[in-house]
Design an enzyme around this catalytic site. Structure first.
Site, mmCIF file in Angstrom:
data_model
loop_
_atom_site.group_PDB
_atom_site.id
_atom_site.type_symbol
_atom_site.label_atom_id
_atom_site.label_comp_id
_atom_site.label_asym_id
_atom_site.label_seq_id
_atom_site.Cartn_x
_atom_site.Cartn_y
_atom_site.Cartn_z
ATOM 1 N N HIS A 11 24.729 29.758 38.117
ATOM 2 C CA HIS A 11 25.773 29.095 37.323
ATOM 3 C C HIS A 11 25.166 27.971 36.470
ATOM 4 O O HIS A 11 25.480 27.851 35.290
ATOM 5 C CB HIS A 11 26.836 28.468 38.232
ATOM 6 C CG HIS A 11 27.678 29.434 39.010
ATOM 7 N ND1 HIS A 11 27.802 29.391 40.376
ATOM 8 C CD2 HIS A 11 28.450 30.476 38.605
ATOM 9 C CE1 HIS A 11 28.616 30.348 40.783
ATOM 10 N NE2 HIS A 11 29.021 31.029 39.730
ATOM 11 N N LYS A 51 42.195 33.199 47.455
ATOM 12 C CA LYS A 51 40.800 33.633 47.631
ATOM 13 C C LYS A 51 40.186 33.067 48.906
ATOM 14 O O LYS A 51 39.079 33.450 49.263
ATOM 15 C CB LYS A 51 39.972 33.211 46.408
ATOM 16 C CG LYS A 51 39.856 34.312 45.367
ATOM 17 C CD LYS A 51 38.603 34.137 44.527
ATOM 18 C CE LYS A 51 38.273 35.384 43.724
ATOM 19 N NZ LYS A 51 37.086 35.215 42.904
ATOM 20 N N ARG A 77 25.149 39.445 35.244
ATOM 21 C CA ARG A 77 23.938 39.580 36.044
ATOM 22 C C ARG A 77 23.375 40.986 35.959
ATOM 23 O O ARG A 77 22.209 41.195 35.718
ATOM 24 C CB ARG A 77 24.225 39.251 37.513
ATOM 25 C CG ARG A 77 24.406 37.788 37.748
ATOM 26 C CD ARG A 77 25.113 37.534 39.027
ATOM 27 N NE ARG A 77 26.510 37.872 38.916
ATOM 28 C CZ ARG A 77 27.416 37.575 39.817
ATOM 29 N NH1 ARG A 77 27.062 36.973 40.934
ATOM 30 N NH2 ARG A 77 28.676 37.887 39.641
ATOM 31 N N SER A 118 27.570 33.584 44.786
ATOM 32 C CA SER A 118 28.060 32.587 45.756
ATOM 33 C C SER A 118 28.307 33.260 47.105
ATOM 34 O O SER A 118 28.036 32.674 48.157
ATOM 35 C CB SER A 118 29.359 31.954 45.255
ATOM 36 O OG SER A 118 29.155 31.307 44.030
#
Ligand code: ADP
Length: 162
Positions: A19, A43, A92, A130
């Site tokens: 990030h 979440k 990515r 993450s």
């Protein structure tokens, strides 16, 4: 001339060096970058939103032209409210592409004025997420070099073993 503002939205649970890489790249083409932390209790994040914001601020200490805030609701509305012209997303691998394309096209449909800009991180971070960081940390693995130091410390506090 008016400032070019980009919004970097995400969950950032927690912020990783991937990030940070994307935020720094964005600063090369935009005058100001707003890191927008999505508040989404569904979440079930590891870190609550205020803590995620603190960790981003600590990780970006000394970096100028960046602001960190939370947001809720429709992203394009928030972008316009902040005077932004672009949404920055990191790509990515090919696996990110389908979801990101869908979101970018939907956001374009919702607002013609907001452009989505994709950026590729340095290869060393292109496998990083993450989720993976939390998994490694929870099993006592080292995440050094993959997350900023404040995040490394915060993970150690949560899992007592990193
Ligand atoms: P979200 O839940 O919105 O995907 P994330 O916090 O996981 O939120 O990611 C925010 C943005 O950062 C996304 O555009 C994601 O593709 C990007 N990103 C996440 N990890 C990396 C990384 N290692 N390198 C580059 N971009 C990344």
């Amino acid at each position: 001339m008016s400032e070019r503002i980009a919004i970097c939205p995400g969950t950032f649970d927690p912020i990783t060096n991937g990030h940070v890489d994307i935020i720094q790249r964005s600063l090369r083409i935009f005058d100001r970058v707003v890191v927008a932390v999505l508040v989404n209790p569904q979440k079930r994040p590891l870190f609550e939103s205020q803590r995620r914001i603190e960790l981003i601020r600590a990780s970006l200490q000394g970096v100028e032209r960046v602001e960190v805030e939370s947001f809720q609701g429709l992203l394009v509305d928030y972008v316009k409210e902040r005077g932004g012209s672009a949404i920055i997303r990191g790509l990515r691998a090919v696996s990110d592409f389908e979801y990101e394309l869908q979101m970018a096209l939907m956001n374009r449909r919702l607002s013609q004025e907001v452009e989505t800009v994709f950026m590729m991180p340095s290869e060393e971070y292109s496998f990083l997420s993450s989720t993976m960081i939390k998994e490694i940390a929870s099993f006592g693995g080292s995440v050094r070099g993959l997350v900023p130091e404040p995040v490394e410390r915060a993970l150690r506090e949560v899992f007592h073993n990193v």
